[in-house]
Design a protein around this motif. Structure first.
Motif, PDB file in Angstrom:
ATOM      1  N   ALA A 169     124.236 -30.735  50.812  1.00 57.03           N
ATOM      2  CA  ALA A 169     124.311 -32.128  51.269  1.00 57.03           C
ATOM      3  C   ALA A 169     125.505 -32.884  50.685  1.00 57.03           C
ATOM      4  O   ALA A 169     125.724 -34.042  51.026  1.00 57.03           O
ATOM      5  CB  ALA A 169     123.026 -32.865  50.898  1.00 57.03           C
ATOM      6  N   SER A 170     126.310 -32.232  49.856  1.00 60.00           N
ATOM      7  CA  SER A 170     127.432 -32.918  49.202  1.00 60.00           C
ATOM      8  C   SER A 170     128.544 -33.248  50.191  1.00 60.00           C
ATOM      9  O   SER A 170     128.708 -32.591  51.229  1.00 60.00           O
ATOM     10  CB  SER A 170     127.988 -32.068  48.060  1.00 60.00           C
ATOM     11  OG  SER A 170     128.599 -30.899  48.565  1.00 60.00           O
ATOM     12  N   THR A 171     129.318 -34.246  49.851  1.00 62.99           N
ATOM     13  CA  THR A 171     130.448 -34.651  50.694  1.00 62.99           C
ATOM     14  C   THR A 171     131.463 -33.524  50.822  1.00 62.99           C
ATOM     15  O   THR A 171     132.004 -33.288  51.910  1.00 62.99           O
ATOM     16  CB  THR A 171     131.105 -35.921  50.131  1.00 62.99           C
ATOM     17  OG1 THR A 171     130.127 -36.966  50.124  1.00 62.99           O
ATOM     18  CG2 THR A 171     132.302 -36.347  50.962  1.00 62.99           C
ATOM     19  N   LYS A 172     131.728 -32.816  49.740  1.00 63.17           N
ATOM     20  CA  LYS A 172     132.719 -31.736  49.801  1.00 63.17           C
ATOM     21  C   LYS A 172     132.302 -30.674  50.813  1.00 63.17           C
ATOM     22  O   LYS A 172     133.129 -30.182  51.577  1.00 63.17           O
ATOM     23  CB  LYS A 172     132.995 -31.145  48.417  1.00 63.17           C
ATOM     24  CG  LYS A 172     131.810 -30.571  47.709  1.00 63.17           C
ATOM     25  CD  LYS A 172     132.195 -30.165  46.279  1.00 63.17           C
ATOM     26  CE  LYS A 172     131.001 -29.992  45.391  1.00 63.17           C
ATOM     27  NZ  LYS A 172     130.461 -31.248  44.908  1.00 63.17           N
ATOM     28  N   VAL A 173     131.018 -30.338  50.833  1.00 58.84           N
ATOM     29  CA  VAL A 173     130.520 -29.346  51.799  1.00 58.84           C
ATOM     30  C   VAL A 173     130.612 -29.913  53.215  1.00 58.84           C
ATOM     31  O   VAL A 173     131.064 -29.223  54.133  1.00 58.84           O
ATOM     32  CB  VAL A 173     129.085 -28.911  51.446  1.00 58.84           C
ATOM     33  CG1 VAL A 173     128.455 -28.112  52.577  1.00 58.84           C
ATOM     34  CG2 VAL A 173     129.088 -28.099  50.155  1.00 58.84           C
ATOM     35  N   ARG A 174     130.207 -31.145  53.394  1.00 57.19           N
ATOM     36  CA  ARG A 174     130.305 -31.761  54.730  1.00 57.19           C
ATOM     37  C   ARG A 174     131.755 -31.789  55.211  1.00 57.19           C
ATOM     38  O   ARG A 174     132.026 -31.547  56.393  1.00 57.19           O
ATOM     39  CB  ARG A 174     129.708 -33.168  54.709  1.00 57.19           C
ATOM     40  CG  ARG A 174     128.184 -33.155  54.592  1.00 57.19           C
ATOM     41  CD  ARG A 174     127.541 -34.508  54.903  1.00 57.19           C
ATOM     42  NE  ARG A 174     128.179 -35.644  54.289  1.00 57.19           N
ATOM     43  CZ  ARG A 174     127.806 -36.210  53.149  1.00 57.19           C
ATOM     44  NH1 ARG A 174     126.786 -35.718  52.472  1.00 57.19           N
ATOM     45  NH2 ARG A 174     128.439 -37.271  52.673  1.00 57.19           N
TER      46      ARG A 174
END
Length: 137
Positions: free
Chosen positions: A59-64
């Motif tokens: 759910a992290s921004t980096k993954v998104r």
């Protein structure tokens, strides 16, 4: 400006040794508007496979940010610095949820950082297929 290129698949010994030490790193991913999103992370580097890994929550921004780039992957960079020593790895990032790949990333993280990551059922691994390396170890 001086350039310090390295072969990401066969870096010199000081550069590789620097990546084996325990250092906090940064990961830079592109936001939807093209601006850089920079966050602190732990990074492991496997030159033989031309691969760097970052464990993260799905759910992290980096993954998104990486997922938003689509199947071709996101162009990213990871970096670490310690005084006059610095190292940057660049490449195409993809997110994997495959348990074996996540477990391998966790194992390598524990080896480099001296602690096993706590359980996280939503953990994924950002795998960076390396195309460029630079720095001074």
């Amino acid at each position: 400006m001086a350039a310090y290129p390295q072969d990401p698949g066969s870096p010199d010994a000081p550069y590789l040794a620097f990546w084996r030490e325990r250092h906090l790193c940064t990961l830079t991913t592109p936001r939807a508007d093209g601006s850089p999103h920079v966050v602190p992370v732990g990074v492991t580097y496997e030159p033989e496979a031309r691969l760097a890994r970052v464990i993260a929550d799905k759910a992290s921004t980096k993954v998104r940010n990486v997922l938003a780039a689509g199947p071709e992957g996101a162009r990213v960079a990871v970096c670490q610095v310690d005084g006059r020593r610095w190292a940057t790895l660049e490449g195409r990032a993809h997110v994997s949820t495959e348990p074996d790949r996540v477990a391998e990333a966790e194992r390598r993280y524990a080896e480099r950082y001296g602690r096993t990551p706590g359980p996280n059922p939503t953990r994924v691994v950002i795998e960076i297929e390396l195309t460029r390396a630079m720095g001074r170890g």
